[in-house]
Design a protein around this motif. Sequence first.
Motif, PDB file in Angstrom:
ATOM      1  N   ILE A 107      10.852  -1.909  -5.159  1.00 21.77           N
ATOM      2  CA  ILE A 107      10.116  -2.752  -4.065  1.00 21.77           C
ATOM      3  C   ILE A 107       9.222  -3.504  -4.689  1.00 21.77           C
ATOM      4  CG2 ILE A 107       8.829  -2.593  -1.842  1.00 21.77           C
ATOM      5  CD1 ILE A 107      11.531  -1.461  -1.408  1.00 21.77           C
ATOM      6  N   ASP A 120      12.135   6.980   8.109  1.00 15.51           N
ATOM      7  CA  ASP A 120      11.117   6.006   7.595  1.00 15.51           C
ATOM      8  C   ASP A 120      10.837   5.000   8.901  1.00 15.51           C
ATOM      9  OD1 ASP A 120      10.679   6.835   5.194  1.00 15.51           O
ATOM     10  OD2 ASP A 120      11.821   5.249   4.072  1.00 15.51           O
ATOM     11  N   THR A 157      15.648  -0.369   0.740  1.00 19.60           N
ATOM     12  CA  THR A 157      15.603   0.260  -0.376  1.00 19.60           C
ATOM     13  C   THR A 157      16.854  -0.057  -1.125  1.00 19.60           C
ATOM     14  OG1 THR A 157      15.668   2.366  -1.516  1.00 19.60           O
ATOM     15  CG2 THR A 157      16.889   2.309   0.615  1.00 19.60           C
ATOM     16  N   ARG A 191       6.130  -3.067   2.927  1.00 19.45           N
ATOM     17  CA  ARG A 191       6.374  -1.671   3.006  1.00 19.45           C
ATOM     18  C   ARG A 191       7.965  -1.542   2.521  1.00 19.45           C
ATOM     19  NH1 ARG A 191       3.136   2.423   3.090  1.00 19.45           N
ATOM     20  NH2 ARG A 191       4.152   3.519   4.330  1.00 19.45           N
ATOM     21  N   GLY A 192       8.358  -0.161   2.087  1.00 18.94           N
ATOM     22  CA  GLY A 192       9.941  -0.094   1.762  1.00 18.94           C
ATOM     23  C   GLY A 192      10.204   0.848   2.940  1.00 18.94           C
ATOM     24  N   LEU A 193      11.588   0.507   3.119  1.00 18.08           N
ATOM     25  CA  LEU A 193      12.277   1.334   4.205  1.00 18.08           C
ATOM     26  C   LEU A 193      13.585   1.987   3.497  1.00 18.08           C
ATOM     27  CD1 LEU A 193      12.602  -0.739   7.404  1.00 18.08           C
ATOM     28  CD2 LEU A 193      11.265   1.048   7.153  1.00 18.08           C
ATOM     29  N   ARG A 194      13.393   3.424   3.576  1.00 18.53           N
ATOM     30  CA  ARG A 194      14.873   4.040   3.076  1.00 18.53           C
ATOM     31  C   ARG A 194      15.711   4.733   4.383  1.00 18.53           C
ATOM     32  NH1 ARG A 194      11.014   7.968   0.080  1.00 18.53           N
ATOM     33  NH2 ARG A 194      10.015   7.336   2.050  1.00 18.53           N
ATOM     34  N   GLU A 212       7.375   3.779  10.384  1.00 18.72           N
ATOM     35  CA  GLU A 212       6.580   2.554   9.756  1.00 18.72           C
ATOM     36  C   GLU A 212       6.416   1.805  11.082  1.00 18.72           C
ATOM     37  OE1 GLU A 212       5.774   1.623   6.983  1.00 18.72           O
ATOM     38  OE2 GLU A 212       6.429   3.338   5.747  1.00 18.72           O
ATOM     39  N   LEU A 267      15.403   8.752  -2.774  1.00 22.80           N
ATOM     40  CA  LEU A 267      14.389   8.876  -3.804  1.00 22.80           C
ATOM     41  C   LEU A 267      12.927   8.989  -2.894  1.00 22.80           C
ATOM     42  CD1 LEU A 267      13.500   9.611  -6.823  1.00 22.80           C
ATOM     43  CD2 LEU A 267      13.479   7.140  -6.914  1.00 22.80           C
ATOM     44  N   PHE A 314       1.745   6.675  -3.503  1.00 17.14           N
ATOM     45  CA  PHE A 314       2.095   6.665  -5.043  1.00 17.14           C
ATOM     46  C   PHE A 314       1.741   7.830  -5.791  1.00 17.14           C
ATOM     47  CE2 PHE A 314       1.020   2.309  -3.513  1.00 17.14           C
ATOM     48  CZ  PHE A 314       2.514   1.829  -3.632  1.00 17.14           C
ATOM     49  N   GLY A 336      12.009   3.780  -7.189  1.00 20.71           N
ATOM     50  CA  GLY A 336      12.105   3.234  -5.801  1.00 20.71           C
ATOM     51  C   GLY A 336      10.914   2.466  -5.400  1.00 20.71           C
ATOM     52  N   HIS A 337       9.510   2.848  -5.890  1.00 20.34           N
ATOM     53  CA  HIS A 337       8.533   2.030  -5.442  1.00 20.34           C
ATOM     54  C   HIS A 337       8.483   0.848  -6.502  1.00 20.34           C
ATOM     55  CE1 HIS A 337       6.385   5.842  -4.331  1.00 20.34           C
ATOM     56  NE2 HIS A 337       6.395   5.234  -3.091  1.00 20.34           N
ATOM     57  N   PRO A 344       0.787  -1.211   0.194  1.00 18.80           N
ATOM     58  CA  PRO A 344       0.043   0.066  -0.096  1.00 18.80           C
ATOM     59  C   PRO A 344       0.984   1.330  -0.097  1.00 18.80           C
ATOM     60  CG  PRO A 344       0.424  -0.652   1.934  1.00 18.80           C
ATOM     61  CD  PRO A 344       1.146  -1.643   1.345  1.00 18.80           C
ATOM     62  N   GLY A 345       0.387   2.387  -0.643  1.00 21.86           N
ATOM     63  CA  GLY A 345       0.818   3.747  -0.452  1.00 21.86           C
ATOM     64  C   GLY A 345       0.147   4.710  -1.300  1.00 21.86           C
TER      65      GLY A 345
HETATM   66  P1  ADP Z   1       2.808   6.396   2.108  1.00 20.48           P
HETATM   67  O1  ADP Z   1       2.045   7.508   2.107  1.00 20.48           O
HETATM   68  O2  ADP Z   1       1.913   5.180   2.485  1.00 20.48           O
HETATM   69  O3  ADP Z   1       4.200   6.423   2.986  1.00 20.48           O
HETATM   70  P2  ADP Z   1       4.372   6.322  -0.332  1.00 20.48           P
HETATM   71  O4  ADP Z   1       3.822   6.305  -1.648  1.00 20.48           O
HETATM   72  O5  ADP Z   1       5.071   7.526   0.084  1.00 20.48           O
HETATM   73  O6  ADP Z   1       2.845   6.201   0.383  1.00 20.48           O
HETATM   74  O7  ADP Z   1       5.321   5.240   0.080  1.00 20.48           O
HETATM   75  C1  ADP Z   1       4.731   3.989  -0.069  1.00 20.48           C
HETATM   76  C2  ADP Z   1       6.011   2.864   0.558  1.00 20.48           C
HETATM   77  O8  ADP Z   1       7.132   2.897  -0.358  1.00 20.48           O
HETATM   78  C3  ADP Z   1       6.392   3.253   1.869  1.00 20.48           C
HETATM   79  O9  ADP Z   1       6.433   2.105   2.649  1.00 20.48           O
HETATM   80  C4  ADP Z   1       7.753   4.059   1.587  1.00 20.48           C
HETATM   81  O10 ADP Z   1       8.544   3.961   2.699  1.00 20.48           O
HETATM   82  C5  ADP Z   1       8.242   3.213   0.568  1.00 20.48           C
HETATM   83  N1  ADP Z   1       9.212   3.942  -0.516  1.00 20.48           N
HETATM   84  C6  ADP Z   1       8.977   5.166  -0.787  1.00 20.48           C
HETATM   85  N2  ADP Z   1      10.046   5.498  -1.668  1.00 20.48           N
HETATM   86  C7  ADP Z   1      11.121   4.483  -1.529  1.00 20.48           C
HETATM   87  C8  ADP Z   1      12.200   4.132  -2.045  1.00 20.48           C
HETATM   88  N3  ADP Z   1      12.826   5.084  -2.936  1.00 20.48           N
HETATM   89  N4  ADP Z   1      12.781   2.906  -1.688  1.00 20.48           N
HETATM   90  C9  ADP Z   1      12.308   2.189  -0.943  1.00 20.48           C
HETATM   91  N5  ADP Z   1      10.892   2.243  -0.501  1.00 20.48           N
HETATM   92  C10 ADP Z   1      10.279   3.469  -0.946  1.00 20.48           C
END
Ligand code: ADP
Length: 175
Positions: free
Chosen positions: A20, A94, A119, A87-90, A98, A126, A10, A16-17, A7-8
Amino acid sequence: MNLAVFPGTFDPITNGHVDIAQRAARIFDEVIVAVYARPNKNIIFSTEQRTHIARESLSHIPNIRVDTFDSLIVDYARKIGAKTMIRGLRVIADFEHEFQMNLMNRNLAPDIETVFLMTSQEYYYLSSSLVREVALLGGDITGLVPPVVAAALQARVDNLSDQERSSIKIVSLHE
Ligand code: ADP
């Protein structure tokens, strides 16, 4: 079938997304990229646009689907039968955010586990907000987003109203 939901907001999807989502798609049978319809943030693309752009950006990965949700993410995950959230972690910042969300989600739905993917090095810095800002101020975002996103951002920049243009928030210059 081992289904995961990523989820996100976006707004917009970045490389980056995509990275992941692609890596998650190697682990799970199917990954649903779920675009949140009611984000508590300033967004520049509508839900329909964010969903469409994400779908186009991920169309080369056969076991990824893009959907929209406007409920609690755990309710959406249960509805579609996903036991895992991605979920992604940068950056370190974050982690705190998270961690807090994860504890709340586990409180709400102990049956749903979150998997965090770190990431890739090239996307460490990013974020959608930075991409939006650079694009809206006329900078080059090639290589940071899929081509369809770059085109959508360009179209958005070209169609900004005067009021929108004057209220662009310069995130990176905030304290
Ligand atoms: P949200 O509002 O839920 O944080 P985002 O669209 O900003 O939505 O991010 C969705 C997910 O993608 C989050 O877990 C975020 O940490 C991860 N994410 C965003 N950019 C990157 C990246 N460059 N590398 C890895 N994960 C990322």
